[in-house]
Motif scaffolding. Structure first.
Motif, PDB file in Angstrom:
ATOM      1  N   LEU A   1      -7.714   1.367   6.101  1.00  0.00           N
ATOM      2  CA  LEU A   1      -7.647   0.494   4.942  1.00  0.00           C
ATOM      3  C   LEU A   1      -8.574  -0.658   5.293  1.00  0.00           C
ATOM      4  CD1 LEU A   1      -6.491  -0.422   2.216  1.00  0.00           C
ATOM      5  CD2 LEU A   1      -4.688  -1.592   3.501  1.00  0.00           C
ATOM      6  N   LEU A   2      -9.637  -0.822   4.528  1.00  0.00           N
ATOM      7  CA  LEU A   2     -10.665  -1.804   4.838  1.00  0.00           C
ATOM      8  C   LEU A   2     -10.497  -3.086   4.041  1.00  0.00           C
ATOM      9  CD1 LEU A   2     -13.788   0.559   4.698  1.00  0.00           C
ATOM     10  CD2 LEU A   2     -12.368   0.004   6.688  1.00  0.00           C
TER      11      LEU A   2
ATOM     12  N   LEU B   1       3.100   6.530   5.495  1.00  0.00           N
ATOM     13  CA  LEU B   1       1.859   5.926   5.971  1.00  0.00           C
ATOM     14  C   LEU B   1       2.209   5.176   7.253  1.00  0.00           C
ATOM     15  CD1 LEU B   1       0.275   4.522   2.681  1.00  0.00           C
ATOM     16  CD2 LEU B   1       0.059   6.798   3.704  1.00  0.00           C
ATOM     17  N   VAL B   2       1.501   5.485   8.336  1.00  0.00           N
ATOM     18  CA  VAL B   2       1.828   4.939   9.646  1.00  0.00           C
ATOM     19  C   VAL B   2       0.714   3.999  10.111  1.00  0.00           C
ATOM     20  CG1 VAL B   2       2.461   5.504  12.023  1.00  0.00           C
ATOM     21  CG2 VAL B   2       3.062   7.099  10.155  1.00  0.00           C
TER      22      VAL B   2
ATOM     23  N   ASP C   1      -9.028   1.740   0.379  1.00  0.00           N
ATOM     24  CA  ASP C   1      -8.327   2.762   1.152  1.00  0.00           C
ATOM     25  C   ASP C   1      -9.283   3.914   1.432  1.00  0.00           C
ATOM     26  OD1 ASP C   1      -6.491   4.393   2.379  1.00  0.00           O
ATOM     27  OD2 ASP C   1      -5.332   4.806   0.568  1.00  0.00           O
ATOM     28  N   GLU C   2      -9.669   4.061   2.678  1.00  0.00           N
ATOM     29  CA  GLU C   2     -10.519   5.166   3.118  1.00  0.00           C
ATOM     30  C   GLU C   2      -9.604   6.188   3.790  1.00  0.00           C
ATOM     31  OE1 GLU C   2     -13.805   5.427   2.671  1.00  0.00           O
ATOM     32  OE2 GLU C   2     -14.137   3.450   1.775  1.00  0.00           O
ATOM     33  N   ARG C   3      -8.834   6.904   2.973  1.00  0.00           N
ATOM     34  CA  ARG C   3      -7.776   7.782   3.468  1.00  0.00           C
ATOM     35  C   ARG C   3      -8.295   8.821   4.457  1.00  0.00           C
ATOM     36  NH1 ARG C   3      -2.496   8.717   1.242  1.00  0.00           N
ATOM     37  NH2 ARG C   3      -2.826   6.535   0.741  1.00  0.00           N
TER      38      ARG C   3
ATOM     39  N   ALA D   1      -5.947   0.668  10.959  1.00  0.00           N
ATOM     40  CA  ALA D   1      -6.081   2.078  11.328  1.00  0.00           C
ATOM     41  C   ALA D   1      -4.719   2.706  11.071  1.00  0.00           C
ATOM     42  CB  ALA D   1      -6.468   2.205  12.798  1.00  0.00           C
ATOM     43  N   TYR D   2      -4.711   3.836  10.376  1.00  0.00           N
ATOM     44  CA  TYR D   2      -3.435   4.469  10.051  1.00  0.00           C
ATOM     45  C   TYR D   2      -3.595   5.974   9.920  1.00  0.00           C
ATOM     46  CZ  TYR D   2      -4.678   5.188   5.100  1.00  0.00           C
ATOM     47  OH  TYR D   2      -5.265   5.610   3.925  1.00  0.00           O
TER      48      TYR D   2
END
Length: 119
Positions: free
Chosen positions: A20-21, A44-45, A13-15, A33-34
């Motif tokens: 999210l990889l 979380l969208v 998770d690269e917030r 992509a979110y």
């Protein structure tokens, strides 16, 4: 024919980057992509799910969406699956993907429409 995986897929998770990889052997093979909804409940969208063409058909996209829902559940926030793939996955896994409240979906769509940089 799918190739045998040499190593398991790792989800990161690269917030801050809104990603999210899915990582395999140190290379990113897919991502979601979110963004995080600005207002409560800070859902979380999911906006877009991508798997690199050479890695399609291996369940990576499903693993990404499942992990995305697990992260949201651990944080106690809903998921708004605006991404068609994530929405389709959620419809097939209602026990793992609770439906968000209509007002949360509306807020997510409004935030996305107001800021195209989110995707």
């Amino acid at each position: 024919m799918p190739q045998n995986q040499s190593t398991p897929i790792e989800f990161r998770d690269e917030r801050k980057a809104g990603r999210l990889l899915a990582v395999e052997d140190g290379a990113v093979v897919g991502h979601i992509a979110y963004f995080v909804l600005a207002e409560a409940p800070h859902a979380l969208v999911a906006v877009h799910t991508v798997v690199e063409p050479a890695h399609e058909g291996r369940g990576i996209a499903g693993g990404l969406v499942r992990t995305f829902y697990e992260i949201a559940a651990a944080e106690g926030v809903p998921v708004v699956p605006l991404c068609p793939y994530a929405a389709s996955w959620a419809a097939k896994h209602p026990g793992l993907a609770p439906e968000p409240a209509a007002e949360v979906v509306a807020a997510a769509k409004a935030q996305l429409a107001a800021d195209s940089d989110l995707w």
